[in-house]
Design a protein around this motif. Sequence first.
Motif, PDB file in Angstrom:
ATOM      1  N   UNK A  14       6.096  22.782  48.224  1.00  0.00           N
ATOM      2  CA  UNK A  14       5.624  21.410  48.408  1.00  0.00           C
ATOM      3  C   UNK A  14       4.282  21.405  49.137  1.00  0.00           C
ATOM      4  N   UNK A  15       3.230  21.793  48.415  1.00  0.00           N
ATOM      5  CA  UNK A  15       1.901  21.834  49.013  1.00  0.00           C
ATOM      6  C   UNK A  15       1.279  20.460  49.125  1.00  0.00           C
ATOM      7  N   UNK A  16       0.291  20.345  49.987  1.00  0.00           N
ATOM      8  CA  UNK A  16      -0.395  19.061  50.154  1.00  0.00           C
ATOM      9  C   UNK A  16      -1.222  18.700  48.932  1.00  0.00           C
ATOM     10  N   UNK A  34       0.039  17.770  40.487  1.00  0.00           N
ATOM     11  CA  UNK A  34      -0.672  17.235  41.663  1.00  0.00           C
ATOM     12  C   UNK A  34       0.287  16.454  42.556  1.00  0.00           C
ATOM     13  N   UNK A  35       0.217  16.706  43.831  1.00  0.00           N
ATOM     14  CA  UNK A  35       1.082  16.008  44.785  1.00  0.00           C
ATOM     15  C   UNK A  35       0.384  14.721  45.226  1.00  0.00           C
ATOM     16  N   UNK A  36       0.293  13.778  44.297  1.00  0.00           N
ATOM     17  CA  UNK A  36      -0.411  12.533  44.594  1.00  0.00           C
ATOM     18  C   UNK A  36       0.085  11.426  43.681  1.00  0.00           C
ATOM     19  N   UNK A  37      -0.198  10.211  44.098  1.00  0.00           N
ATOM     20  CA  UNK A  37       0.075   9.006  43.322  1.00  0.00           C
ATOM     21  C   UNK A  37      -1.265   8.319  43.067  1.00  0.00           C
ATOM     22  N   UNK A  38      -1.521   7.966  41.820  1.00  0.00           N
ATOM     23  CA  UNK A  38      -2.754   7.265  41.482  1.00  0.00           C
ATOM     24  C   UNK A  38      -2.486   5.795  41.219  1.00  0.00           C
ATOM     25  N   UNK A  39      -3.235   4.946  41.881  1.00  0.00           N
ATOM     26  CA  UNK A  39      -3.108   3.503  41.670  1.00  0.00           C
ATOM     27  C   UNK A  39      -4.418   2.978  41.104  1.00  0.00           C
ATOM     28  N   UNK A  40      -4.327   2.358  39.944  1.00  0.00           N
ATOM     29  CA  UNK A  40      -5.530   1.887  39.271  1.00  0.00           C
ATOM     30  C   UNK A  40      -6.218   0.803  40.085  1.00  0.00           C
ATOM     31  N   UNK A  41      -7.524   0.809  40.037  1.00  0.00           N
ATOM     32  CA  UNK A  41      -8.300  -0.063  40.917  1.00  0.00           C
ATOM     33  C   UNK A  41      -8.103  -1.542  40.595  1.00  0.00           C
ATOM     34  N   UNK A  49       1.807  11.865  39.801  1.00  0.00           N
ATOM     35  CA  UNK A  49       1.518  13.292  39.610  1.00  0.00           C
ATOM     36  C   UNK A  49       0.549  13.512  38.448  1.00  0.00           C
ATOM     37  N   UNK A  50       0.974  14.259  37.412  1.00  0.00           N
ATOM     38  CA  UNK A  50       0.056  14.627  36.337  1.00  0.00           C
ATOM     39  C   UNK A  50      -0.336  13.455  35.451  1.00  0.00           C
ATOM     40  N   UNK A  51       0.301  12.297  35.595  1.00  0.00           N
ATOM     41  CA  UNK A  51      -0.150  11.118  34.854  1.00  0.00           C
ATOM     42  C   UNK A  51      -1.544  10.672  35.304  1.00  0.00           C
ATOM     43  N   UNK A  52      -1.952  11.093  36.502  1.00  0.00           N
ATOM     44  CA  UNK A  52      -3.295  10.755  36.988  1.00  0.00           C
ATOM     45  C   UNK A  52      -4.383  11.385  36.125  1.00  0.00           C
ATOM     46  N   UNK A  73       8.544   7.704  50.420  1.00  0.00           N
ATOM     47  CA  UNK A  73       8.793   7.006  49.159  1.00  0.00           C
ATOM     48  C   UNK A  73       7.917   7.563  48.040  1.00  0.00           C
ATOM     49  N   UNK A  74       6.659   7.797  48.334  1.00  0.00           N
ATOM     50  CA  UNK A  74       5.783   8.389  47.319  1.00  0.00           C
ATOM     51  C   UNK A  74       6.187   9.828  47.026  1.00  0.00           C
ATOM     52  N   UNK A  75       6.629  10.551  48.057  1.00  0.00           N
ATOM     53  CA  UNK A  75       7.083  11.917  47.825  1.00  0.00           C
ATOM     54  C   UNK A  75       8.307  11.941  46.920  1.00  0.00           C
ATOM     55  N   UNK A  76       9.187  10.958  47.076  1.00  0.00           N
ATOM     56  CA  UNK A  76      10.369  10.864  46.221  1.00  0.00           C
ATOM     57  C   UNK A  76       9.976  10.614  44.767  1.00  0.00           C
ATOM     58  N   UNK A  77       8.997   9.752  44.533  1.00  0.00           N
ATOM     59  CA  UNK A  77       8.551   9.480  43.164  1.00  0.00           C
ATOM     60  C   UNK A  77       8.054  10.747  42.477  1.00  0.00           C
TER      61      UNK A  77
END
Length: 469
Positions: A14-16, A34-41, A49-52, A73-77
């Motif tokens: 579980x890397x940053x 990718x350990x991230x969540x992308x929110x459209x502007x 994750x990879x949907x970004x 919560x974002x980590x769970x997603x």
Amino acid sequence: MEYDYKLPKVVIDNGSGFIKAGIVGKNRNPIILPNCIGQQRKRGFVYVADNCYTCSEYFCLRPQQSGIVVDPLRQLLIWEKVIGKNSNSLSISPEKIGLIVTGPLLTPQASLRALSEIIFEDLCIPIAAFIPAQTASQWSQYSKVLKTECFCPGYKSFDLNHGYTLLVDIGFSSIHSIPYKDGIPILKGALRSNIGGSHLNAYLKNVMSLRSLDLNFNELLVQHIREESCYVSPNIDEECKLSSKLKSRRLAYEYIIPEYVKNKTQMSNFFQTYRSNPKSLLEHDLNYLSQPPVAETGVHGVDDMLIDSNTASYITQDDVKNGKTDVNVNHFFHPSQFVDTTTQRIRLYTECFTVPEALFSPDIIGLNECGIVDLICKSLSKCPFEAQPLLAENIFICGGNAKIKGLKLRLYNELKSSLPDHWKLCIRQSVDPQLSAFYGSCVWALDPGGFASHAITRAGFLENGLSIC
């Protein structure tokens, strides 16, 4: 504690920056997301994750900061894409696995409790164990899958039976230097510097903004640009002097921006493949550098990409327009198929070697942190005197940023000038240092006694609460 050892074990590193996950004992590459969540502007859509990869502009929201979970919560997603109940990338039920999760050494209890709630309450995993990522990385030296390379000019052989290892983890958020003796960390010499890949990404974005190129809303693209185009100069002073004498077009490395399509598989393959890194100016022939550029595309064009046409199959834009989505994940995509060759290019000049220089001198980007060479020297000085030369004889570097071209040579040269002359110096690194913690965890998971002694059962967690963590 009763446990069915026939249950498959799953490792999540579980890397940053990225999550590496896979099933222990399976002969297939781990999943890297990718350990991230992308929110459209504007529209507010959420990409996990990879949907970004399919979005050209988004706010990059990370559930971890400096290796600590700050948004469960974002980590769970993101974890639900890997080992979720309904559907997941590993195609395995979370109720029938044993889980191994990695994190930084000396992770705060609050972060462990947040992960425990995700594991036992949300995903209902029966048993799990936590292991420091740095401890797992040094176990990767014994992996049969991930080969280890040695860099020790002037020495033919080393006696590594003394059990000492100095592990240097060059990660997304920080650099750790941790000495080990027979797999046990010497905590007195464990040091950390808050400089890593995320800081290099921010530095590159700031440099690009000076050319009126706004990359603030595409974090993963910036990271891909840096990983493909940047290298560590063997001598930064000489390289800067040489670059000042050359024409700008001769310095240019051209990065090809993808044409964003809706097919996630295609975009994921683009972001997970790289062209060949540019060479240092000091490695070029001076006569070659003094000649004018041959073509308008600069030194590095599309033809420089190293792809074996006998084993790789290319997917064209016609395939995208015709809706052909049943493609193999292992197919490669030639960049020329996804770009407008007249507009979709970014030229990088001295940024190719000045951006990674922040790992050695963080003060150039305004950080009051310790550079990687100083960090290693301070870590060695805090260890017992008799152990210091043995640790220098077995320096093992890992982490995603250890892949930067030229890092081992520069690190060796600077350490050689900083340490006593009579010390032997050897730098070891896995073929893919980003996966060191994952494969090291797989080696550790095959030891039933080690896993059982660190494991936490779901029944024990529900009975005793957070105090068991």
